[in-house]
Enzyme design. Structure first.
Site, PDB file in Angstrom:
ATOM      1  N   LYS A  54       0.839  -1.203   0.000  1.00 32.65           N
ATOM      2  CA  LYS A  54       0.000   0.000   0.000  1.00 32.65           C
ATOM      3  C   LYS A  54       0.876   1.257   0.000  1.00 32.65           C
ATOM      4  CE  LYS A  54      -3.824  -2.412   2.162  1.00 32.65           C
ATOM      5  NZ  LYS A  54      -4.488  -2.850   3.388  1.00 32.65           N
ATOM      6  N   GLN A  98      -4.725  -1.256   9.600  1.00 28.95           N
ATOM      7  CA  GLN A  98      -4.581  -2.584   9.005  1.00 28.95           C
ATOM      8  C   GLN A  98      -5.187  -3.647   9.928  1.00 28.95           C
ATOM      9  OE1 GLN A  98      -3.252  -3.314   5.858  1.00 28.95           O
ATOM     10  NE2 GLN A  98      -4.002  -5.367   6.304  1.00 28.95           N
ATOM     11  N   ASP A 121     -11.131   3.110   4.113  1.00 30.14           N
ATOM     12  CA  ASP A 121     -11.538   1.702   3.985  1.00 30.14           C
ATOM     13  C   ASP A 121     -13.063   1.584   3.907  1.00 30.14           C
ATOM     14  OD1 ASP A 121      -9.686  -0.279   3.624  1.00 30.14           O
ATOM     15  OD2 ASP A 121      -9.073  -0.341   5.733  1.00 30.14           O
TER      16      ASP A 121
END
Ligand code: NDP
Length: 300
Positions: A54, A98, A121
């Site tokens: 990422k 994460q 997200d």
């Protein structure tokens, strides 16, 4: 040879990222440097690889990235505090926590602490609710990437029957909501569904998000179906381990009209749409800072 039926997620992600790069350059001209903060708690090897990828993609796109690597024993209070600091930092536009988190940190509490405007997200309940109401919100990266691949493959999705296998909060449910928003007729299957193969065989589109290696074989599909394989499963193959999806690609290839491979299908799209969401978030925060037209008129 049916290789032409494989949907090239890597190439599609490249197209999305090229667009993102242009949008970042435009924002920089406006004086705004899109910035993504990534929080990794613990040393889970798979998570470390995901975070590295990422950060790499962010750099390639011109997005600033800040990594916060915290030890596995970091308290929940410390993680929440870091999120609050990032929420109030105007230079940070996106926050990615994460997953999975160590067991002593409550996932929902941590995700809910993220400012919904920086929730790249799309997991905050405000964005989840907004998606189900059809509002223009930040949507989860994996299902959004799947929608992009479906539109590229099929064009108009209206009226298509889509079966989503899996109902998790991060893939199955938002996937179903996005398909519904695109005017598909949607069926969601899960571990308690009866006769799942019979139901899936009626579908024009099958999305596999189960987490079971090669579970979906030809017996689940009607001829000509388009299949999106979200699954990422590590299996042992002799003395080596390798990644396979939830779909038995070799078995379905002659039957389907198109299917995503694993790896090289949905995976790259997830990261590409994380970058896209960061740019969207940066642009929205920039716009929110600009004085409104009404305020300008009342000043002049
Ligand atoms: P979860 O384990 O959270 O959810 C799995 C879902 O599959 C559940 O809803 C479960 O049903 C359902 N299920 C399990 N067994 C069956 C069965 N026999 N028949 C029908 N449904 C079943 O997984 P995720 O949604 O998080 O992930 C799914 C897969 O996608 C994983 O392989 C994961 O690694 C991968 N993934 C890939 C990403 C990418 O970027 N490509 C991103 C995120 C995930 P129930 O609710 O009843 O338990």
């Amino acid at each position: 040879m049916n290789a032409h039926k494989l949907i090239d997620g890597k190439a599609a992600a490249g197209r999305v990222l090229a667009q993102v790069k242009k949008e970042v350059a435009d924002l920089v001209i406006d004086g705004i440097n899109p910035c993504l903060a990534v929080i990794l708690v613990g040393e889970d090897p798979a998570s470390q690889v995901y975070v590295r990828n990422k950060v790499l993609r962010a750099e390639e796109s011109g997005i600033l990235s800040i990594e916060h690597k915290l030890s596995a024993d970091t308290s929940e209070a410390k993680v929440l505090n870091l999120i609050h600091v990032l929420n109030s930092d105007p230079a940070v536009h996106g926050i990615l926590l994460q997953l999975p988190l160590p067991k002593h940190i409550e996932e929902t509490r941590a995700l809910q602490a993220i400012d919904p405007r920086k929730d790249v997200d799309g997991f905050h309940s405000e964005n989840v609710g907004g998606l189900s109401q059809g509002r223009d919100v930040l949507t989860p990266c994996t299902p959004t990437g799947c929608m992009y691949l479906l539109r590229e493959t099929l064009g108009d999705l209206r009226g298509k029957h889509a079966v989503v296998v899996g109902r998790s909060n991060i893939v199955g449910k938002p996937m179903a909501a996005l398909l519904l928003q695109a005017d598909c007729t949607v069926t969601v299957l899960h571990s308690r569904s009866r006769n799942p193969q019979d139901l899936a065989r009626q579908a024009d589109i099958v999305i596999a998000a189960v987490g079971r290696p090669r579970m979906i074989d030809a017996s689940w599909l009607k001829p000509g179906a388009v299949v999106i394989d979200v699954g990422i499963n590590r299996i042992q193959d002799g003395d080596r381990s390798r990644l396979v999806g939830d779909v038995d690609t070799d078995d379905v290839l002659s039957l389907v009209s198109a299917v995503t491979p694993v790896p090289g299908g949905v995976g790259p799209m997830t990261i590409a749409f994380l970058m896209k969401n960061t740019v969207i978030a940066a642009r929205q925060q920039f716009k929110a800072q600009q004085p409104s037209e009404a305020a300008c008129l009342s000043i002049s």
